[in-house]
Design a protein around this motif. Structure first.
Motif, PDB file in Angstrom:
ATOM      1  N   GLY A 247      40.485  33.111  27.098  1.00  0.00           N
ATOM      2  CA  GLY A 247      38.971  33.466  27.374  1.00  0.00           C
ATOM      3  C   GLY A 247      38.771  33.821  28.558  1.00  0.00           C
ATOM      4  N   VAL A 248      39.130  33.315  29.627  1.00  0.00           N
ATOM      5  CA  VAL A 248      39.126  33.822  30.974  1.00  0.00           C
ATOM      6  C   VAL A 248      39.658  34.983  31.214  1.00  0.00           C
ATOM      7  N   ASP A 249      40.771  35.235  30.748  1.00  0.00           N
ATOM      8  CA  ASP A 249      41.408  36.609  30.620  1.00  0.00           C
ATOM      9  C   ASP A 249      40.618  37.613  30.049  1.00  0.00           C
ATOM     10  N   ARG A 250      40.191  37.464  28.943  1.00  0.00           N
ATOM     11  CA  ARG A 250      39.601  38.426  28.314  1.00  0.00           C
ATOM     12  C   ARG A 250      37.936  38.857  28.845  1.00  0.00           C
TER      13      ARG A 250
ATOM     14  N   ALA B 284      38.963  28.929  34.782  1.00  0.00           N
ATOM     15  CA  ALA B 284      37.888  30.009  35.800  1.00  0.00           C
ATOM     16  C   ALA B 284      38.178  29.818  37.253  1.00  0.00           C
ATOM     17  N   LYS B 285      38.021  28.513  37.625  1.00  0.00           N
ATOM     18  CA  LYS B 285      38.353  28.090  39.115  1.00  0.00           C
ATOM     19  C   LYS B 285      39.745  28.654  39.579  1.00  0.00           C
ATOM     20  N   ALA B 286      40.678  28.419  38.620  1.00  0.00           N
ATOM     21  CA  ALA B 286      42.313  28.917  38.934  1.00  0.00           C
ATOM     22  C   ALA B 286      42.026  30.338  39.038  1.00  0.00           C
ATOM     23  N   ALA B 287      41.347  30.958  38.202  1.00  0.00           N
ATOM     24  CA  ALA B 287      41.323  32.778  38.234  1.00  0.00           C
ATOM     25  C   ALA B 287      40.728  33.200  39.437  1.00  0.00           C
ATOM     26  N   GLY B 288      39.776  32.106  40.291  1.00  0.00           N
ATOM     27  CA  GLY B 288      39.397  32.565  41.652  1.00  0.00           C
ATOM     28  C   GLY B 288      37.795  32.757  41.365  1.00  0.00           C
ATOM     29  N   ALA B 289      37.270  32.078  40.432  1.00  0.00           N
ATOM     30  CA  ALA B 289      35.850  32.190  40.300  1.00  0.00           C
ATOM     31  C   ALA B 289      35.007  31.498  41.509  1.00  0.00           C
ATOM     32  N   ALA B 290      34.062  32.138  41.847  1.00  0.00           N
ATOM     33  CA  ALA B 290      33.421  31.516  43.069  1.00  0.00           C
ATOM     34  C   ALA B 290      32.134  30.704  42.733  1.00  0.00           C
ATOM     35  N   VAL B 291      31.426  30.965  41.723  1.00  0.00           N
ATOM     36  CA  VAL B 291      30.244  30.235  41.288  1.00  0.00           C
ATOM     37  C   VAL B 291      30.602  29.960  40.047  1.00  0.00           C
ATOM     38  N   ILE B 292      30.454  28.707  39.302  1.00  0.00           N
ATOM     39  CA  ILE B 292      30.816  28.248  38.162  1.00  0.00           C
ATOM     40  C   ILE B 292      29.538  27.273  37.680  1.00  0.00           C
TER      41      ILE B 292
ATOM     42  N   THR C 167      38.021  36.928  37.989  1.00  0.00           N
ATOM     43  CA  THR C 167      38.718  37.278  38.942  1.00  0.00           C
ATOM     44  C   THR C 167      38.186  36.615  40.347  1.00  0.00           C
ATOM     45  N   ALA C 168      38.721  36.950  41.717  1.00  0.00           N
ATOM     46  CA  ALA C 168      38.413  36.113  42.798  1.00  0.00           C
ATOM     47  C   ALA C 168      36.773  36.683  43.171  1.00  0.00           C
ATOM     48  N   GLY C 169      35.962  35.427  43.208  1.00  0.00           N
ATOM     49  CA  GLY C 169      34.734  35.851  43.619  1.00  0.00           C
ATOM     50  C   GLY C 169      33.750  36.205  42.323  1.00  0.00           C
ATOM     51  N   SER C 170      34.355  35.770  41.014  1.00  0.00           N
ATOM     52  CA  SER C 170      33.424  36.246  40.009  1.00  0.00           C
ATOM     53  C   SER C 170      32.264  35.143  39.727  1.00  0.00           C
ATOM     54  N   THR C 171      31.182  35.268  39.215  1.00  0.00           N
ATOM     55  CA  THR C 171      30.416  34.338  38.860  1.00  0.00           C
ATOM     56  C   THR C 171      30.465  34.165  37.386  1.00  0.00           C
ATOM     57  N   VAL C 172      30.349  32.830  37.045  1.00  0.00           N
ATOM     58  CA  VAL C 172      30.866  32.443  35.675  1.00  0.00           C
ATOM     59  C   VAL C 172      29.831  31.404  34.963  1.00  0.00           C
ATOM     60  N   LEU C 173      29.295  31.696  33.938  1.00  0.00           N
ATOM     61  CA  LEU C 173      28.795  30.531  32.986  1.00  0.00           C
ATOM     62  C   LEU C 173      29.744  30.161  31.898  1.00  0.00           C
ATOM     63  N   VAL C 174      29.891  28.784  31.938  1.00  0.00           N
ATOM     64  CA  VAL C 174      30.492  27.995  30.643  1.00  0.00           C
ATOM     65  C   VAL C 174      29.333  27.364  29.890  1.00  0.00           C
TER      66      VAL C 174
END
Length: 355
Positions: A165-168, A193-201, A172-179
């Motif tokens: 899901g994170v891949d799709r 998401a953290k492993a992928a580099g997300a900055a805000v989760i 990436t580094a610096g992304s903002t993400v809602l789970v």
């Protein structure tokens, strides 16, 4: 040998069943499972099955219920068929449980998880992880490095759902993400998401115990109760100029969760459907158009993802073991496993079973 078998809804039994016997086929691998996770799919079978476990002979595997459960597991190799060369007796493996033709439309393209004939170890196969022994195909047996534990290896299967899901979503580094949703897959999605580099989760979760757990395992996440706080206000406060997140990952499988993700994502952002919906959802298609968003839907995972996840775990960047909240013996699998996970006031995310 001892095995946990599904017979019907609310009818899971710990039984003595015959061990695998006879000469192994050339591409077979005989294994002894170490530990097995109880999955949401297993819970659905227990509550309302048979759903994916076969009443009639499975189109590809030919098996029918009762079904030995368990598709999230690690194991020790006991013996291999004559054509198996990538592993040997004594090796440790993580089981990639999907079974499908190698020569149909999807198999010829390496898209094994999309075959309409697909089966699954522990759901539509003669064997499963909740038994003392099992037989799998050579491609199901994925070797693991010494740097990861048996429990971590058992967690690769649900971790594959989350990472896909994170891949799709293109996190990436610096992304903002809602789970949306902090169940087992949602929690693993946060870690991925953290492993992928997300900055805000940002995590939306109404269950207080799950909020507590995700705060413990992912202290960097902003965890919000959607019933007690405005998730969209929080998203606006935590994103640049209040535009919304780059990626919203829906890990619940509910209409309200999906629509919240659409509202929370920025224009030209991505919404990824990770959770499985059990009924149709009403959506605001005009809002999708106005925001010019991309909506991705996922099914299982590419089976080639196993070595990558093993490397991530070994490197310490994907701590999948943090999601494990209990370890039980197979004799207690119903009371301390299935019923504990279904308890609305329960305190568990992932329970591992030892046979």
């Amino acid at each position: 040998m001892r095995a946990v078998r599904f017979h019907a809804a609310k009818d899971i039994r710990v039984e003595d069943v015959p061990e695998p016997s006879g000469k192994l086929a050339a591409d077979d691998v005989l294994i002894a499972p170490f530990v097995t996770g109880i999955c949401g799919t297993d819970l659905h079978e227990y509550l309302a099955g048979p759903i994916v476990t076969p009443v009639e002979p499975h189109i590809y595997t030919g098996v029918t219920n009762p079904q030995i459960l368990g598709h999230e597991f690690s194991a020790k190799v006991l013996a291999v068929g004559d054509a198996v060369s990538h592993i040997a007796a004594g090796d440790r493996i993580s089981v990639q449980p999907l079974l499908s033709p190698r020569n149909d439309y999807y198999g010829k393209r390496g898209l094994y998880h999309l075959s309409p004939s697909m089966g699954c170890v522990g759901l539509s196969w003669a064997w499963g992880g909740m038994a003392e022994k099992a037989v799998v195909k050579d491609y199901n047996a994925q070797p693991i490095p010494d740097g990861i534990t048996d429990e971590q290896a058992a967690m690769i299967e649900p971790a594959a759902v989350a990472l896909y899901g994170v891949d799709r979503g293109g996190v990436t580094a610096g992304s903002t993400v809602l789970v949306s949703g902090a169940g087992p897959i949602g929690a693993l999605t946060v870690l991925a998401a953290k492993a992928a580099g997300a900055a805000v989760i940002i995590v939306s979760e109404p269950n207080p115990n799950r909020r507590r757990i995700i705060k413990e395992i992912a202290p960097y996440a902003h965890v919000i109760d959607p019933a007690g706080g405005n998730i969209l206000t929080a998203v606006a406060d935590l994103t640049e100029e209040g535009v919304g997140v780059d990626v919203a990952l829906e890990c619940v499988g509910l209409e309200v969760s999906l629509n919240t993700c659409v509202q929370a994502v920025r224009r030209q952002g991505k919404v990824v459907q990770v959770g499985l919906h059990m009924k149709p959802a009403s959506i605001d298609a005009m809002l999708w158009a106005l925001k010019d968003i991309t909506v991705e839907a996922t099914w299982c995972y590419p089976t080639q993802i196993w070595p990558r996840i093993a490397r991530m775990i070994a490197a310490g960047i994907f701590p999948v073991e943090k999601v494990i909240t209990a370890r039980i013996d197979a004799k207690d699998v119903v009371e301390k496993g299935f019923e504990a996970l279904l308890d609305p006031a329960g305190e568990h995310l992932k329970i591992l079973v030892t046979t």
